[in-house]
Design an enzyme around this catalytic site. Structure first.
Site, PDB file in Angstrom:
ATOM      1  N   GLU A   1      -1.274  -7.323 -17.267  1.00 47.36           N
ATOM      2  CA  GLU A   1      -1.252  -8.194 -16.082  1.00 47.36           C
ATOM      3  C   GLU A   1      -2.133  -9.423 -16.319  1.00 47.36           C
ATOM      4  O   GLU A   1      -3.239  -9.296 -16.840  1.00 47.36           O
ATOM      5  CB  GLU A   1      -1.761  -7.410 -14.867  1.00 47.36           C
TER       6      GLU A   1
ATOM      7  N   THR B   1       0.097 -12.151 -11.184  1.00 46.44           N
ATOM      8  CA  THR B   1      -0.276 -11.948  -9.787  1.00 46.44           C
ATOM      9  C   THR B   1       0.125 -13.150  -8.928  1.00 46.44           C
ATOM     10  O   THR B   1       0.389 -14.243  -9.432  1.00 46.44           O
ATOM     11  CB  THR B   1      -1.791 -11.698  -9.623  1.00 46.44           C
ATOM     12  N   TYR B   2       0.135 -12.891  -7.627  1.00 49.51           N
ATOM     13  CA  TYR B   2       0.482 -13.898  -6.624  1.00 49.51           C
ATOM     14  C   TYR B   2      -0.806 -14.194  -5.887  1.00 49.51           C
ATOM     15  O   TYR B   2      -1.474 -13.269  -5.407  1.00 49.51           O
ATOM     16  CB  TYR B   2       1.522 -13.291  -5.683  1.00 49.51           C
TER      17      TYR B   2
ATOM     18  N   ASP C   1      -3.213  -9.337   0.855  1.00 46.09           N
ATOM     19  CA  ASP C   1      -4.434  -9.301   1.653  1.00 46.09           C
ATOM     20  C   ASP C   1      -4.557 -10.599   2.444  1.00 46.09           C
ATOM     21  O   ASP C   1      -3.970 -11.611   2.074  1.00 46.09           O
ATOM     22  CB  ASP C   1      -5.650  -9.131   0.728  1.00 46.09           C
TER      23      ASP C   1
ATOM     24  N   HIS D   1      -5.884   3.535   0.470  1.00 50.12           N
ATOM     25  CA  HIS D   1      -5.988   2.086   0.693  1.00 50.12           C
ATOM     26  C   HIS D   1      -7.154   1.837   1.634  1.00 50.12           C
ATOM     27  O   HIS D   1      -7.461   2.679   2.487  1.00 50.12           O
ATOM     28  CB  HIS D   1      -4.666   1.571   1.288  1.00 50.12           C
TER      29      HIS D   1
ATOM     30  N   LYS E   1       8.111   3.510   1.655  1.00 51.67           N
ATOM     31  CA  LYS E   1       8.239   2.325   0.798  1.00 51.67           C
ATOM     32  C   LYS E   1       9.216   2.608  -0.350  1.00 51.67           C
ATOM     33  O   LYS E   1      10.139   1.838  -0.595  1.00 51.67           O
ATOM     34  CB  LYS E   1       6.829   2.007   0.275  1.00 51.67           C
TER      35      LYS E   1
ATOM     36  N   GLN F   1      -3.284   1.120  -8.061  1.00 50.68           N
ATOM     37  CA  GLN F   1      -4.556   0.426  -7.942  1.00 50.68           C
ATOM     38  C   GLN F   1      -5.470   0.989  -9.027  1.00 50.68           C
ATOM     39  O   GLN F   1      -5.309   2.148  -9.452  1.00 50.68           O
ATOM     40  CB  GLN F   1      -5.135   0.719  -6.543  1.00 50.68           C
TER      41      GLN F   1
HETATM   42  P1  FAD Z   1       1.573  -1.789   2.253  1.00 56.43           P
HETATM   43  O1  FAD Z   1       2.231  -0.750   1.439  1.00 56.43           O
HETATM   44  O2  FAD Z   1       2.392  -2.513   3.258  1.00 56.43           O
HETATM   45  O3  FAD Z   1       0.339  -1.115   2.995  1.00 56.43           O
HETATM   46  C1  FAD Z   1      -0.617  -1.922   3.712  1.00 56.43           C
HETATM   47  C2  FAD Z   1      -1.401  -1.022   4.668  1.00 56.43           C
HETATM   48  O4  FAD Z   1      -0.556  -0.615   5.735  1.00 56.43           O
HETATM   49  C3  FAD Z   1      -1.903   0.266   4.029  1.00 56.43           C
HETATM   50  O5  FAD Z   1      -3.141   0.596   4.608  1.00 56.43           O
HETATM   51  C4  FAD Z   1      -0.850   1.282   4.407  1.00 56.43           C
HETATM   52  O6  FAD Z   1      -1.375   2.587   4.441  1.00 56.43           O
HETATM   53  C5  FAD Z   1      -0.432   0.798   5.789  1.00 56.43           C
HETATM   54  N1  FAD Z   1       0.971   1.066   6.115  1.00 56.43           N
HETATM   55  C6  FAD Z   1       2.040   0.943   5.283  1.00 56.43           C
HETATM   56  N2  FAD Z   1       3.182   1.238   5.956  1.00 56.43           N
HETATM   57  C7  FAD Z   1       2.817   1.536   7.225  1.00 56.43           C
HETATM   58  C8  FAD Z   1       3.540   1.916   8.397  1.00 56.43           C
HETATM   59  N3  FAD Z   1       4.867   2.030   8.385  1.00 56.43           N
HETATM   60  N4  FAD Z   1       2.839   2.139   9.551  1.00 56.43           N
HETATM   61  C9  FAD Z   1       1.486   1.998   9.583  1.00 56.43           C
HETATM   62  N5  FAD Z   1       0.746   1.656   8.490  1.00 56.43           N
HETATM   63  C10 FAD Z   1       1.403   1.430   7.334  1.00 56.43           C
HETATM   64  N6  FAD Z   1      -2.559  -8.785  -3.672  1.00 56.43           N
HETATM   65  C11 FAD Z   1      -2.239 -10.101  -3.767  1.00 56.43           C
HETATM   66  O7  FAD Z   1      -2.532 -10.878  -2.854  1.00 56.43           O
HETATM   67  N7  FAD Z   1      -1.603 -10.593  -4.882  1.00 56.43           N
HETATM   68  C12 FAD Z   1      -1.248  -9.795  -5.918  1.00 56.43           C
HETATM   69  O8  FAD Z   1      -0.683 -10.262  -6.906  1.00 56.43           O
HETATM   70  C13 FAD Z   1      -1.580  -8.404  -5.850  1.00 56.43           C
HETATM   71  N8  FAD Z   1      -1.230  -7.552  -6.849  1.00 56.43           N
HETATM   72  C14 FAD Z   1      -1.477  -6.203  -6.720  1.00 56.43           C
HETATM   73  C15 FAD Z   1      -1.066  -5.336  -7.731  1.00 56.43           C
HETATM   74  C16 FAD Z   1      -1.293  -3.965  -7.634  1.00 56.43           C
HETATM   75  C17 FAD Z   1      -0.807  -3.037  -8.720  1.00 56.43           C
HETATM   76  C18 FAD Z   1      -1.983  -3.451  -6.497  1.00 56.43           C
HETATM   77  C19 FAD Z   1      -2.269  -1.976  -6.378  1.00 56.43           C
HETATM   78  C20 FAD Z   1      -2.406  -4.308  -5.481  1.00 56.43           C
HETATM   79  C21 FAD Z   1      -2.163  -5.692  -5.574  1.00 56.43           C
HETATM   80  N9  FAD Z   1      -2.548  -6.585  -4.568  1.00 56.43           N
HETATM   81  C22 FAD Z   1      -2.245  -7.928  -4.674  1.00 56.43           C
HETATM   82  C23 FAD Z   1      -3.313  -6.116  -3.404  1.00 56.43           C
HETATM   83  C24 FAD Z   1      -2.412  -5.729  -2.204  1.00 56.43           C
HETATM   84  O9  FAD Z   1      -1.743  -6.867  -1.731  1.00 56.43           O
HETATM   85  C25 FAD Z   1      -3.317  -5.131  -1.137  1.00 56.43           C
HETATM   86  O10 FAD Z   1      -3.834  -3.887  -1.543  1.00 56.43           O
HETATM   87  C26 FAD Z   1      -2.726  -5.050   0.267  1.00 56.43           C
HETATM   88  O11 FAD Z   1      -3.797  -4.812   1.178  1.00 56.43           O
HETATM   89  C27 FAD Z   1      -1.711  -3.921   0.460  1.00 56.43           C
HETATM   90  O12 FAD Z   1      -0.523  -4.228  -0.135  1.00 56.43           O
HETATM   91  P2  FAD Z   1       0.637  -3.103  -0.192  1.00 56.43           P
HETATM   92  O13 FAD Z   1       1.805  -3.751  -0.771  1.00 56.43           O
HETATM   93  O14 FAD Z   1       0.144  -1.877  -0.813  1.00 56.43           O
HETATM   94  O15 FAD Z   1       0.857  -2.895   1.393  1.00 56.43           O
END
Ligand code: FAD
Length: 292
Positions: free
Chosen positions: A18, A49-50, A110, A152, A168, A179
């Site tokens: 990455e 990354t974004y 985030d 998370h 998902k 993570q």
């Molecule tokens: P989600 O899966 O949508 O989850 C977000 C939160 O909502 C979690 O607490 C989850 O438990 C909760 N949730 C999910 N679904 C529901 C539901 N139906 N009802 C209620 N709660 C729910 N960030 C960046 O800005 N740019 C990047 O390039 C980037 N790359 C990453 C790469 C990896 C491999 C990882 C692990 C993380 C990366 N991140 C990045 C960070 C990520 O964007 C954050 O961790 C963010 O807070 C959560 O993203 P997610 O896609 O896991 O969200």
């Protein structure tokens, strides 16, 4: 090519890397030079990354294009829901398609710096699962998503976390990337629960080598990864000596990887932090790719 296919065809673990875009004030050539070095390590794919908070997206595109069309390596472009309306998501996907990048890591993202919580954009999405559904509808993309072996930051209930992960994956995820974590036992316990929940897509393990104590403490405070006692001792011992910290951090990452390899994992995804030599050393010392 769809990266999901690699997990079916390739000898495991599938090794990927990455990179992140340089700050807008730094030349993009910095990361292009890094890519030249990483290309020589022959990874199965490279992700980019974004920008946190949704900024810098043009650079994500430009780097993904470079990985795919100049380096000749499959590219995985990260994409978040932050600040994007549905039409803007489609615009990003159109531009990715135009440069033959057909692999997306779909994330919620985030909040931008200065904001405490994630705000759903007008006509945009609240959770990654909705973005995944949107991308899936276009049919052309292989979709990856994030998984959190230690939970998370916003949801420490592992049962709920797995439930959301399943939702998902059911939207059409082809593989997961975790993570970072520093205690493999967290992952083995997580994998058990994932299997019990009926989630059966490949999981690539995100490994971040510790190259700088302060940096890793900052990152773990943001993402919630636990620092086990064994690593804490190393951080305290070597925090003032860059060379010793790097050596100890590389050794720690190698130990983690070798143990994981012995536990039949699908993939290793190294968070390179845009470093080449340290990543090369890790690949050589673990032998997880024969290409180095
Ligand atoms: P989600 O899966 O949508 O989850 C977000 C939160 O909502 C979690 O607490 C989850 O438990 C909760 N949730 C999910 N679904 C529901 C539901 N139906 N009802 C209620 N709660 C729910 N960030 C960046 O800005 N740019 C990047 O390039 C980037 N790359 C990453 C790469 C990896 C491999 C990882 C692990 C993380 C990366 N991140 C990045 C960070 C990520 O964007 C954050 O961790 C963010 O807070 C959560 O993203 P997610 O896609 O896991 O969200």
């Amino acid at each position: 090519m769809h990266i999901g296919e690699l997990f079916k065809k390739k000898a495991k673990p599938v090794v990927s890397l990455e990179v992140f875009p340089p700050k807008p004030t730094s030349p993009i050539e910095n990361v292009f030079n890094t890519l030249e070095g990483l290309k020589a390590l022959k990874p199965s794919f490279i992700s980019v990354t974004y920008g946190a908070g949704g900024g810098n997206s043009a650079r994500t595109l430009e780097i993904a294009d470079r990985i795919k069309n100049h380096c000749g390596i499959e590219a995985l472009a990260h994409l978040t829901c932050v600040g994007l309306a549905r039409e803007e998501i489609d615009n990003m996907l159109d531009r990715l398609e135009a440069c033959q990048v057909h692999n997306v890591l779909a994330l919620r993202g985030d909040p931008p710096a200065g904001e405490i919580s994630f705000k759903q954009p007008a006509n945009g999405y609240r959770y990654a699962q909705e973005l995944i559904g949107h991308i899936k509808d276009r049919r052309q993309f292989c979709i990856a998503a994030a998984a959190y072996p230690e939970g998370h930051m916003e949801c420490r209930d592992m049962g709920k976390s797995i439930e959301y992960l399943k939702m998902k994956v059911d939207q059409g995820v082809d593989f997961l990337i975790t993570q970072l974590f520093f205690d493999n036992n967290s992952y083995y316990a997580f994998r058990e629960r994932v299997l019990q929940a009926g989630i059966d897509c490949p999981i690539s393990i995100g490994i971040m080598p510790v190259l700088n104590a302060a940096q890793i403490e900052r990152i773990t405070s943001l993402c919630g990864a636990r620092i086990p006692e064994k690593l804490k001792i190393l951080l305290d011992k070597y925090r003032n000596s860059t060379a010793d910290m790097e050596k100890a951090g590389i050794e720690y990452a190698c130990e983690q990887i070798l143990d994981l390899r012995d536990h039949q994992i699908d993939g290793i995804h190294l968070y390179t932090m845009n470093k080449v030599e340290q990543i090369k050393t890790i690949l050589q010392q673990t032998g997880i790719t024969t290409m180095v």
